[in-house]
Design a protein around this motif. Structure first.
Motif, PDB file in Angstrom:
ATOM      1  N   ALA A 285       0.824  -1.209   0.000  1.00 58.66           N
ATOM      2  CA  ALA A 285       0.000   0.000   0.000  1.00 58.66           C
ATOM      3  C   ALA A 285       0.855   1.255   0.000  1.00 58.66           C
ATOM      4  O   ALA A 285       0.478   2.273  -0.587  1.00 58.66           O
ATOM      5  CB  ALA A 285      -0.929   0.005   1.204  1.00 58.66           C
ATOM      6  N   ASP A 286       2.026   1.177   0.643  1.00 56.55           N
ATOM      7  CA  ASP A 286       2.894   2.349   0.688  1.00 56.55           C
ATOM      8  C   ASP A 286       4.257   1.956   1.224  1.00 56.55           C
ATOM      9  O   ASP A 286       4.400   0.921   1.922  1.00 56.55           O
ATOM     10  CB  ASP A 286       2.293   3.439   1.581  1.00 56.55           C
ATOM     11  N   ILE A 287       5.260   2.753   0.888  1.00 53.55           N
ATOM     12  CA  ILE A 287       6.603   2.640   1.459  1.00 53.55           C
ATOM     13  C   ILE A 287       6.966   4.026   1.970  1.00 53.55           C
ATOM     14  O   ILE A 287       7.021   4.985   1.191  1.00 53.55           O
ATOM     15  CB  ILE A 287       7.629   2.140   0.427  1.00 53.55           C
ATOM     16  N   ILE A 288       7.187   4.126   3.256  1.00 55.70           N
ATOM     17  CA  ILE A 288       7.461   5.412   3.891  1.00 55.70           C
ATOM     18  C   ILE A 288       8.935   5.454   4.250  1.00 55.70           C
ATOM     19  O   ILE A 288       9.416   4.659   5.068  1.00 55.70           O
ATOM     20  CB  ILE A 288       6.592   5.615   5.141  1.00 55.70           C
ATOM     21  N   GLU A 289       9.650   6.359   3.646  1.00 50.37           N
ATOM     22  CA  GLU A 289      11.091   6.474   3.854  1.00 50.37           C
ATOM     23  C   GLU A 289      11.390   7.326   5.078  1.00 50.37           C
ATOM     24  O   GLU A 289      10.859   8.424   5.232  1.00 50.37           O
ATOM     25  CB  GLU A 289      11.742   7.079   2.618  1.00 50.37           C
ATOM     26  N   GLU A 290      12.255   6.811   5.953  1.00 45.81           N
ATOM     27  CA  GLU A 290      12.620   7.550   7.152  1.00 45.81           C
ATOM     28  C   GLU A 290      13.904   8.349   6.968  1.00 45.81           C
ATOM     29  O   GLU A 290      14.154   9.306   7.674  1.00 45.81           O
ATOM     30  CB  GLU A 290      12.779   6.587   8.333  1.00 45.81           C
ATOM     31  N   SER A 291      14.736   7.910   6.023  1.00 40.57           N
ATOM     32  CA  SER A 291      16.008   8.590   5.799  1.00 40.57           C
ATOM     33  C   SER A 291      16.452   8.336   4.378  1.00 40.57           C
ATOM     34  O   SER A 291      16.189   7.283   3.815  1.00 40.57           O
ATOM     35  CB  SER A 291      17.069   8.085   6.781  1.00 40.57           C
ATOM     36  N   GLN A 292      17.132   9.271   3.774  1.00 41.70           N
ATOM     37  CA  GLN A 292      17.669   9.088   2.437  1.00 41.70           C
ATOM     38  C   GLN A 292      19.164   8.800   2.477  1.00 41.70           C
ATOM     39  O   GLN A 292      19.836   8.841   1.450  1.00 41.70           O
ATOM     40  CB  GLN A 292      17.400  10.331   1.592  1.00 41.70           C
ATOM     41  N   THR A 293      19.677   8.495   3.650  1.00 43.78           N
ATOM     42  CA  THR A 293      21.095   8.197   3.794  1.00 43.78           C
ATOM     43  C   THR A 293      21.380   6.790   3.297  1.00 43.78           C
ATOM     44  O   THR A 293      20.740   5.832   3.722  1.00 43.78           O
ATOM     45  CB  THR A 293      21.531   8.317   5.268  1.00 43.78           C
TER      46      THR A 293
END
Length: 470
Positions: free
Chosen positions: A27-35
């Protein structure tokens, strides 16, 4: 269901994030960091199951979340050879190995060379396979007239044996090969070995060493010359007819150089890339050929006897280099169980093939630890590229709206392969006694938990794979 706290590896990136699953879809992928290159913290996923049903929230801290592995080359032996393996047992081993989809080969009994035999395989898998499934149609010297009647939305392609192997499906008549490459509008996966060269080598070694030469001679009988000659021929036919060719289990340094590197992920499919005919021709490497080399015959003997043969370390190193430089497009297992008594003997008597699907992902993760390839590239080779090369519909990536096929793996978790831990029906593995540092913790297939800390629930069932061939 929410899987949170894990480190997601997908489409060339590594990041902390949360995967939300509704029914059978992401349903979704929620990114916590782009590192990039994050080091996961200690896991809170416990190594014992609290329940066989997934909870609303899974804490994957300390673990990596990968798309489910697509193994595009397996031999599950059903129908007709079920003393060795069957769809139930081998799909159970697949789930334990993080494999959520497989494409089975046609050299069963009967061979999958008629429309009726193909339909029977789908019937056998429905409601029994623990993970997702599809089947290659097998080419013969004269069944190319059936190609236009194949169910394009249900199968990955057509398997062609240009070298004799288990199942005796050899196609070597020039006229037949021309017809097959001309008629195929689906990907052709070819087993490439020159049978004439192999037969001459076998005769010479039998004359010198008796009726069953020692297995250490297997890579000299099924030689580099035999592989290269057949692969060159297949590529020539593919170029002549504009066919989509994927050469299975390439084994030699010379063969690897024949393929155009595929590194990018921008195009919908390598078949649609600019660059002409070369983009239609790709190579597969098998896990066994990437892990073992000539010296391992001393330790494992006929347990690692496969066709084409595992060769010297120079060839193994060339295959490993090909993982990162793009010459290798996919990694599969060629999972091929035999009963242990059938693996006794030498070059002539011992059966060729070994079971690897349960240990393919953790073996490749070991090569990641050794610096052979990156984790991002592993996911591309074992998930993204198989989906793209065979036009799999909505699998192979962690994307919103795609099927929720994923695997959770944990590093720094040593365990040893024992006889009791082997789920393949044949009951043995060349990896028995080996200590791994990675563990498959959980496998999800269509949003359903199909493997959980050592357990494959009996009610966990996969579904038929759909394809979107142009």
């Amino acid at each position: 269901m929410i899987i949170e706290g894990g480190t997601i590896v997908n489409e060339g990136r590594v990041f902390k994030g949360t995967v939300i699953i509704e029914n059978d879809r992401i349903a979704d992928i929620i990114e916590e960091s782009q590192t990039s290159n994050l080091k996961p913290q200690p896991s809170t996923l416990k190594p014992q199951p609290s329940t066989l049903n997934p909870q609303p929230s899974i804490n994957a801290t300390g673990c990596y979340i990968l798309p489910g592995i697509i193994d595009s080359h397996v031999h599950f032996r059903e129908p007709g050879l079920t003393a060795k393996a069957d769809i139930v047992s081998e799909s159970r081993a697949a789930a334990a190995g993080g494999v959520t989809s497989y494409f089975d080969m046609p050299n069963t009994v009967p061979q999958t060379t008629t429309l009726e035999a193909l339909e029977e395989k789908f019937r056998l898998a429905a409601g029994r396979s623990h993970v997702n499934y599809s089947f290659f149609f097998g080419a013969t010297n004269d069944n190319y007239t059936l190609f236009d009647r194949l169910p394009y939305d249900r199968i990955p392609g057509i398997k062609l044996f240009m070298g004799s192997s288990t199942g005796n499906m050899l196609v070597d008549r020039e006229e037949a090969l021309d017809h097959i490459f001309a008629a195929a509008r689906l990907p052709l996966m070819a087993h490439c070995e020159d049978t004439g060269i192999i037969n001459r080598n076998m005769a010479r070694f039998k004359e010198q060493f008796g009726d069953d030469p020692d297995v250490c001679f297997h890579p000299l009988i099924r030689s580099e010359e035999a592989c290269l000659a057949s692969t060159v021929k297949a590529i020539g036919l593919a170029i002549r007819h504009g066919a989509r060719l994927h050469v299975a289990h390439v084994t030699t340094a010379e063969e690897i150089e024949l393929f155009t590197p595929i590194l990018g992920l921008s195009a919908p499919s390598p078949w649609e890339r600019a660059g002409g005919e070369a983009s239609l021709i790709t190579a597969e490497a098998a896990v066994g050929h990437l892990y073992f080399s000539l010296v391992d015959y001393n330790r494992l003997g006929a347990k690692i006897k496969v066709n084409p043969a595992i060769k010297n370390f120079r060839d193994c190193q060339a295959l490993r280099d090909g993982l990162m430089d793009g010459h290798v497009a996919t990694v599969a297992t060629d999972h091929a169980p035999h009963l242990l008594e059938q693996k006794q003997g030498g070059c002539a008597r011992a059966a060729s093939g070994m079971p690897m699907i349960q240990f393919s992902l953790v073996t490749m993760l070991e090569l990641v630890d050794e610096g052979v390839l990156t984790l991002e590239r592993l996911v591309q080779l074992m998930c993204h590229n198989p989906a793209r090369l065979f036009d799999v519909s909505r699998r192979g990536f962690l994307r919103k709206g795609y099927k929720a096929d994923l695997v959770i793996v944990r590093p720094g978790s040593p365990w040893t392969v024992t006889r009791d831990s082997i789920l393949s029906k044949c009951g043995w593995s060349p990896m028995e006694g080996h200590e791994y540092q990675w563990q498959v913790m959980q496998t999800y297939c269509n949003g359903q938990l199909v493997y959980d800390h050592g357990i494959v629930p009996e009610h966990a069932i996969g579904e038929e794979i759909q394809f979107c061939h142009a």
